[in-house]
Design a protein around this motif. Sequence first.
Motif, PDB file in Angstrom:
ATOM      1  N   ARG A 102     -32.675  15.105   0.896  1.00 44.88           N
ATOM      2  CA  ARG A 102     -33.124  15.958  -0.178  1.00 44.88           C
ATOM      3  C   ARG A 102     -31.753  16.796  -0.421  1.00 44.88           C
ATOM      4  N   ASP A 103     -31.733  16.411  -1.267  1.00 44.47           N
ATOM      5  CA  ASP A 103     -30.675  17.654  -2.535  1.00 44.47           C
ATOM      6  C   ASP A 103     -29.379  18.158  -1.750  1.00 44.47           C
ATOM      7  N   LEU A 104     -28.805  17.390  -0.567  1.00 41.21           N
ATOM      8  CA  LEU A 104     -28.342  17.800   0.923  1.00 41.21           C
ATOM      9  C   LEU A 104     -27.442  18.424   0.432  1.00 41.21           C
ATOM     10  N   GLU A 105     -26.102  20.181   0.542  1.00 38.91           N
ATOM     11  CA  GLU A 105     -25.062  20.040   0.682  1.00 38.91           C
ATOM     12  C   GLU A 105     -24.864  20.771   1.346  1.00 38.91           C
ATOM     13  N   HIS A 106     -22.853  20.263   1.856  1.00 34.80           N
ATOM     14  CA  HIS A 106     -22.633  21.394   2.725  1.00 34.80           C
ATOM     15  C   HIS A 106     -21.480  21.778   2.798  1.00 34.80           C
ATOM     16  N   ARG A 107     -21.446  22.804   3.026  1.00 35.05           N
ATOM     17  CA  ARG A 107     -20.809  23.415   2.624  1.00 35.05           C
ATOM     18  C   ARG A 107     -19.680  24.723   4.236  1.00 35.05           C
ATOM     19  N   TYR A 108     -18.658  24.068   4.002  1.00 33.13           N
ATOM     20  CA  TYR A 108     -17.878  24.490   5.359  1.00 33.13           C
ATOM     21  C   TYR A 108     -17.657  26.125   5.789  1.00 33.13           C
ATOM     22  N   PRO A 109     -17.419  26.591   6.795  1.00 31.40           N
ATOM     23  CA  PRO A 109     -17.190  27.815   6.329  1.00 31.40           C
ATOM     24  C   PRO A 109     -16.003  28.454   5.756  1.00 31.40           C
ATOM     25  N   ASN A 110     -15.228  27.592   5.046  1.00 26.28           N
ATOM     26  CA  ASN A 110     -13.951  28.749   4.577  1.00 26.28           C
ATOM     27  C   ASN A 110     -14.574  27.470   3.067  1.00 26.28           C
ATOM     28  N   GLY A 111     -15.868  27.779   2.630  1.00 27.20           N
ATOM     29  CA  GLY A 111     -16.337  27.808   1.430  1.00 27.20           C
ATOM     30  C   GLY A 111     -16.118  26.399   0.908  1.00 27.20           C
ATOM     31  N   VAL A 112     -15.539  25.290   1.328  1.00 25.94           N
ATOM     32  CA  VAL A 112     -15.212  24.142   0.669  1.00 25.94           C
ATOM     33  C   VAL A 112     -16.587  22.934   0.494  1.00 25.94           C
ATOM     34  N   ALA A 113     -16.810  22.775  -0.306  1.00 23.77           N
ATOM     35  CA  ALA A 113     -18.337  22.063  -0.052  1.00 23.77           C
ATOM     36  C   ALA A 113     -17.519  20.424   0.141  1.00 23.77           C
ATOM     37  N   ALA A 114     -17.691  19.818   1.299  1.00 26.89           N
ATOM     38  CA  ALA A 114     -17.515  18.771   1.938  1.00 26.89           C
ATOM     39  C   ALA A 114     -19.251  18.140   0.936  1.00 26.89           C
ATOM     40  N   LEU A 115     -20.158  18.013   0.441  1.00 27.57           N
ATOM     41  CA  LEU A 115     -21.428  17.419   0.390  1.00 27.57           C
ATOM     42  C   LEU A 115     -22.032  18.264  -0.891  1.00 27.57           C
ATOM     43  N   GLN A 116     -22.755  17.838  -1.710  1.00 24.15           N
ATOM     44  CA  GLN A 116     -22.949  18.144  -2.827  1.00 24.15           C
ATOM     45  C   GLN A 116     -24.415  17.100  -3.448  1.00 24.15           C
ATOM     46  N   GLY A 117     -25.264  17.881  -3.661  1.00 18.13           N
ATOM     47  CA  GLY A 117     -26.100  17.040  -4.586  1.00 18.13           C
ATOM     48  C   GLY A 117     -26.984  15.592  -4.032  1.00 18.13           C
ATOM     49  N   ARG A 135     -18.096   9.388  -2.979  1.00 13.15           N
ATOM     50  CA  ARG A 135     -17.086   9.496  -4.166  1.00 13.15           C
ATOM     51  C   ARG A 135     -16.764  11.422  -3.958  1.00 13.15           C
ATOM     52  N   ASP A 136     -16.214  11.998  -3.606  1.00 12.75           N
ATOM     53  CA  ASP A 136     -15.985  13.194  -3.564  1.00 12.75           C
ATOM     54  C   ASP A 136     -17.186  13.637  -3.251  1.00 12.75           C
ATOM     55  N   GLY A 137     -17.940  13.125  -2.227  1.00 13.47           N
ATOM     56  CA  GLY A 137     -19.101  14.725  -1.582  1.00 13.47           C
ATOM     57  C   GLY A 137     -20.559  14.269  -1.971  1.00 13.47           C
ATOM     58  N   ARG A 138     -20.363  13.359  -3.352  1.00 12.94           N
ATOM     59  CA  ARG A 138     -21.655  12.661  -3.748  1.00 12.94           C
ATOM     60  C   ARG A 138     -22.030  11.462  -3.582  1.00 12.94           C
ATOM     61  N   ILE A 139     -23.239  11.132  -3.939  1.00 13.76           N
ATOM     62  CA  ILE A 139     -23.275   9.174  -3.902  1.00 13.76           C
ATOM     63  C   ILE A 139     -22.363   8.827  -5.371  1.00 13.76           C
ATOM     64  N   TRP A 140     -22.096   8.192  -5.235  1.00 14.13           N
ATOM     65  CA  TRP A 140     -21.452   7.485  -6.492  1.00 14.13           C
ATOM     66  C   TRP A 140     -22.119   6.931  -6.631  1.00 14.13           C
ATOM     67  N   MET A 141     -22.950   5.759  -5.889  1.00 14.40           N
ATOM     68  CA  MET A 141     -23.009   3.754  -6.303  1.00 14.40           C
ATOM     69  C   MET A 141     -24.824   3.405  -4.467  1.00 14.40           C
ATOM     70  N   ASP A 142     -25.168   3.620  -5.474  1.00 13.60           N
ATOM     71  CA  ASP A 142     -26.373   3.241  -4.481  1.00 13.60           C
ATOM     72  C   ASP A 142     -27.421   1.722  -4.507  1.00 13.60           C
ATOM     73  N   GLY A 143     -27.270   0.827  -3.802  1.00 14.86           N
ATOM     74  CA  GLY A 143     -28.437  -0.594  -4.487  1.00 14.86           C
ATOM     75  C   GLY A 143     -27.879  -1.136  -3.029  1.00 14.86           C
ATOM     76  N   PRO A 144     -28.628  -2.616  -3.584  1.00 14.68           N
ATOM     77  CA  PRO A 144     -28.347  -3.932  -2.674  1.00 14.68           C
ATOM     78  C   PRO A 144     -26.501  -4.522  -2.898  1.00 14.68           C
ATOM     79  N   THR A 145     -26.118  -4.360  -1.906  1.00 19.45           N
ATOM     80  CA  THR A 145     -25.086  -5.466  -1.962  1.00 19.45           C
ATOM     81  C   THR A 145     -24.269  -5.785  -2.422  1.00 19.45           C
TER      82      THR A 145
END
Lengths: 259, 561
Positions: B303-318, B507-517
């Motif tokens: 849920r609304d997962l965010e991950h920032r590395y210690p150097n401040g770069v956001a690897a995951l958002q929302g 894509r770029d730390g976010r979910i871009w598409m999600d569905g049946p293959t």
Amino acid sequence: MDVYLYVEGNSPLHRLDPRPKMLLVVGLIFLAVAAEHPLVPGALLGLVLAAAQVAGAWPALRRVRTILLTIGGFSTVAWALLARGTTPLLGPVTVESLLYGLGTGLKLVATIAGSVVFLATTKNEELAAGLIRLGLPYPVAFAFSTALRLVPTFVGTGATIIQAQKSRGLDVESGHLLERMRKHIPLVVPIFAGAIRSANRLAMALESKGFGARPRRTYYLELRMGPGDWAAVAVAALMFLGFLLIRLTGWGEIPGLHR
Amino acid sequence: MSTAIDLRGVRFTYRGAARPALDGVDLTVAPGEFVVLVGPSGAGKSTLCYILNGLVPQFLRGRLEGSVTILGEPAAGRKVSALAEKVGLVFQDFESQLFSTNVELEVAFAPENFGVDPAEIRRRVRECLATVGLTGLEHREPATLSGGQKQRLAIASVLSMEPRILVMDEPTTDLDPLGKEAVFAVARRLRERGLTLVIAEHETEEAAAADRVVVLHEGRVVAQGTPREVLTRADWLEELGVQPLGAAQITARLGLPPALTVEEAVEVLREAGYRVDPAALVELRERDRRRAAALGEPVIEVRDLEHRYPNGVAALQGVNLTIRRGEFVALVGQNGSGKTTLVKHLNGLLQPTGGEVRVAGVPTAGQSVLQLGRRVGYVFQNPDHQIFAETVYDEVAFGPRNHGLPEPEVQARVEEALAAVGLTGREEEDPFAMTRGERQRVAVASVLATRPEVIILDEPTTGLDYREQRQMMELVRRLNEQGHTILCVTHTMWVVAEYAHRTVVMRDGRIWMDGPTREVLAREEELTAASLKPPQLVRITGRLGGTLLSLEECLHALRKG
């Protein structure tokens, strides 16, 4: 993971030829340790910080700040307590021992910070090129700079291996000492096996790029001493001179101090 | 001089090996020719590449028989450094062939070794970086480049020697689909300039651009000819262990004129009157839906997962993601899009810096990797990052022992896990002496032995040939059918199409598409934006009225009329 201290930039310090820059660092170290009094290393630390400002080297210093503060603080306190002086200040601490502690702490901080600013403004290859021009054989300089280059790769692989084994339930933090050492085997074996494999691949890639193909190689980074570089040499020479003067005249000793 | 490369009766046996790696190879390559070598693992592709620049037998020792002639001169007795100037070699693993701290110095390194004048080196650096499309990145540190950029830099760093022949040993293995295309675009550009090119590959789609395809099997050349002559023999290639082209497979199975590309196949199929039968498609979609409806309760909730590395770069958002019990999910996206960062949250290797991850309803925050490991198993990409034991048994027993199980139980778990991966009876073997495919299976077994509900696999098919990839994925499918929830990080798109029920694109730390293959792979434009490309069969059927995911589906649902 990034373990380089180099900070990309185009400051006068970045542009300075690596040879006089090395001389400056050596001069800095000599001058810093010359006297007991904190005045000289304190002034040098001020210079180093000014240089860091000019070069934009703060990110590098920030990364070592814990080490700097620990070493500086610890030596200051330790010597303030251990050394003996004649003017009591507080408990076992005397004015002389406090001055001496400050001096020792500042010497360490100024020399380490100076070296960090040097690494923050000097690329691996420039360092190697400088060493070669100062007479170091190329293969030695190459081994040196490649070792530096490989550190991040090994750190990265090591981190992955630790995560892989943790995922399989490895817990190196618990247990007594012997047990903990035994628990490192699942980490050490893949790290070494991987290092041997990658050393072999590296050697193949080096061969394929003609390493050692000609008795004389050329250098893309051409080092040329400009007026600024000669000025830096002069400053380094003044630093040595300062060191000699301080040592010969006994200036900067703290009267009444017994170590 | 009329040939660039001339091999006659070449046989090579590595020192200490029982069988020859190359066993009587005759191969002639004309100047300016573009040759692609294909073949399964162990066919001798790498050995052949190494012979061309002298690494075999000068560096990798062994017994070499027959004659090797490079640009009219016999290679025997010549040093690697003497041949390297004429024959540039690019390796599969881009990490170990880059040694400099910035891009331009990397390109300058080889000509420096050959004593080229600095002014000339400067010119070559400019030209080579332009050729591979890295102009403007001169001062970047190679470690900060993407995988595709690194491999193109590796090519530039060899081109700067101005070799007459360029050899690449599986240069695209670790790259995402668009990274692969970019490398082959460079190859085509070089060929136009008259460079002789030899590329070893185990994916065949890009090989269609070559002048000639040479098939190696067990150290011999078993077929060669134009891409059309060789790659249209889809079933034969598949039997050898080489990935067949979807276009060639479907046209061959339907008895139509052979096709190599999506466009050709579409044209041939249309002309013969084939289209995707709407009734069959409805049936397939209905099957997808029934399978989705039969899934259990959510086992992983992000849920609304965010991950920032210690150097401040956001690897995951929302990031929001729910995975249900029994699901088979593929997680795809360009290198660096955040896939691995996301899955490392699911077994507690990383903790969220924002939002929440729940496994079986319990937040991961405060749980250790050891605790989470009972439910979530994680198979790392490279088995060599975990294999340490002297026997397969001890390697697989490592997990259960760490979880404190009694030895009889450990033994039962090991037997069960080895049976699942097809390695029963090999308990006492040394895992280091096994093939990459087998080591990968040992790694899977070592995770299975703790009986996790959820199994995460990070790039389980990288470094494997087609046959080994199939074996690995069939194993994963069986595990899923036995009730394990599967989350597979990959960029091998045919694996996604044929095995995953659901596809999540990052894509770029976010979910871009999600569905049946089936639905996700049909959206080609959006996939392209995420640097992905569906496999040929999917693209072909998409133009014929509906998305089909495998050859079996095509044979079932493509009908005349």
